[in-house]
Scaffold this motif. Structure first.
Motif, short mmCIF file in Angstrom:
data_model
loop_
_atom_site.label_atom_id
_atom_site.label_comp_id
_atom_site.label_asym_id
_atom_site.label_seq_id
_atom_site.Cartn_x
_atom_site.Cartn_y
_atom_site.Cartn_z
N ALA A 173 0.78 -1.46 -0.14
CA ALA A 173 0.00 -0.16 -0.07
C ALA A 173 0.94 1.23 0.04
O ALA A 173 1.93 1.31 0.85
CB ALA A 173 -1.10 -0.08 1.19
N LYS A 174 0.51 2.19 -0.76
CA LYS A 174 1.07 3.60 -0.94
C LYS A 174 0.33 4.49 -0.15
O LYS A 174 0.99 5.57 0.47
CB LYS A 174 1.55 4.11 -2.44
N TYR A 175 -0.73 4.50 -0.13
CA TYR A 175 -1.97 5.50 0.46
C TYR A 175 -2.69 4.96 1.63
O TYR A 175 -3.43 3.82 1.38
CB TYR A 175 -2.64 6.32 -0.50
N ARG A 176 -3.04 5.47 2.63
CA ARG A 176 -4.05 5.09 3.72
C ARG A 176 -4.95 6.43 3.90
O ARG A 176 -4.66 7.30 4.04
CB ARG A 176 -3.44 4.53 4.83
N ASN A 177 -6.34 5.88 4.17
CA ASN A 177 -7.28 6.71 4.46
C ASN A 177 -7.17 6.71 6.05
O ASN A 177 -7.51 5.76 6.48
CB ASN A 177 -8.43 6.18 4.01
N PRO A 178 -6.85 7.91 6.53
CA PRO A 178 -6.86 7.81 8.31
C PRO A 178 -8.23 7.84 8.80
O PRO A 178 -7.96 7.05 10.05
CB PRO A 178 -6.00 9.20 8.30
N THR A 230 -10.64 5.87 7.90
CA THR A 230 -11.20 4.26 7.74
C THR A 230 -10.23 2.89 7.84
O THR A 230 -10.37 2.13 8.11
CB THR A 230 -12.06 4.21 6.55
N GLY A 231 -8.79 3.68 7.57
CA GLY A 231 -7.71 2.64 7.48
C GLY A 231 -7.62 1.92 6.09
O GLY A 231 -6.84 0.93 5.88
N GLU A 232 -8.72 2.42 5.20
CA GLU A 232 -8.37 1.78 3.89
C GLU A 232 -7.12 2.23 3.02
O GLU A 232 -6.74 3.12 3.23
CB GLU A 232 -9.75 2.23 2.97
N LYS A 268 -12.45 6.23 -4.09
CA LYS A 268 -13.34 7.35 -4.22
C LYS A 268 -13.08 8.22 -2.95
O LYS A 268 -12.98 9.47 -3.08
CB LYS A 268 -14.67 6.83 -3.91
N TRP A 269 -12.54 7.61 -1.98
CA TRP A 269 -12.09 8.47 -0.56
C TRP A 269 -11.12 9.34 -1.11
O TRP A 269 -10.80 10.40 -0.59
CB TRP A 269 -11.94 7.55 0.43
N GLU A 290 -0.20 13.03 -1.38
CA GLU A 290 1.15 12.89 -0.77
C GLU A 290 0.88 12.90 0.92
O GLU A 290 1.32 12.25 1.55
CB GLU A 290 2.43 13.75 -1.03
N SER A 291 -0.14 13.70 1.13
CA SER A 291 -0.44 13.47 2.75
C SER A 291 -1.07 12.24 3.16
O SER A 291 -1.22 12.12 4.52
CB SER A 291 -1.56 14.69 2.91
N PHE A 292 -1.51 11.50 2.24
CA PHE A 292 -2.19 10.17 2.47
C PHE A 292 -1.07 9.03 2.55
O PHE A 292 -1.55 7.84 2.57
CB PHE A 292 -3.39 9.85 1.52
N ALA A 293 0.29 9.49 2.18
CA ALA A 293 1.28 8.41 1.78
C ALA A 293 1.51 7.60 3.18
O ALA A 293 1.48 8.17 4.19
CB ALA A 293 2.67 9.13 1.30
#
Length: 88
Positions: free
Chosen positions: A52-57, A59-61, A71-72, A84-87
């Motif tokens: 994984a490169k990106y994570r939704n803080p 939901t953890g997706e 979509k998120w 980049e803020s979701f890296a």
């Protein structure tokens, strides 16, 4: 002569196949029981998992950065946040 030999071999093979089928039916065997299922083609590889490169803080997706943007992340980018803020 070669043709006769081929015909004899073909007849012998047909006889053996018939005997094998008969015994498989008699004992309720399948190709899977014999371990003779077709193997994957040479060169055919399963796709390896990508980190994984990106994570939704919230939901953890996670998203690997491949394929369609989730979509998120698309919604967050539409609101002005940088990817980049979701890296991870």
């Amino acid at each position: 002569m070669t043709r006769q030999a081929e015909d004899l071999r073909h007849a012998e093979i047909e006889k053996v196949i018939a005997e094998i089928r008969e015994k498989m039916e008699k004992y309720g065997l399948t190709v899977a029981d014999l371990g003779l299922e077709k193997s994957p083609k040479r060169g055919a590889k399963k796709a390896a998992k990508v980190a994984a490169k990106y994570r939704n803080p919230a939901t953890g997706e996670t998203w690997s950065g491949r394929g369609r943007t989730p979509k998120w992340l698309a919604d967050a980018e539409a609101k002005g946040q940088k990817r980049e803020s979701f890296a991870v």
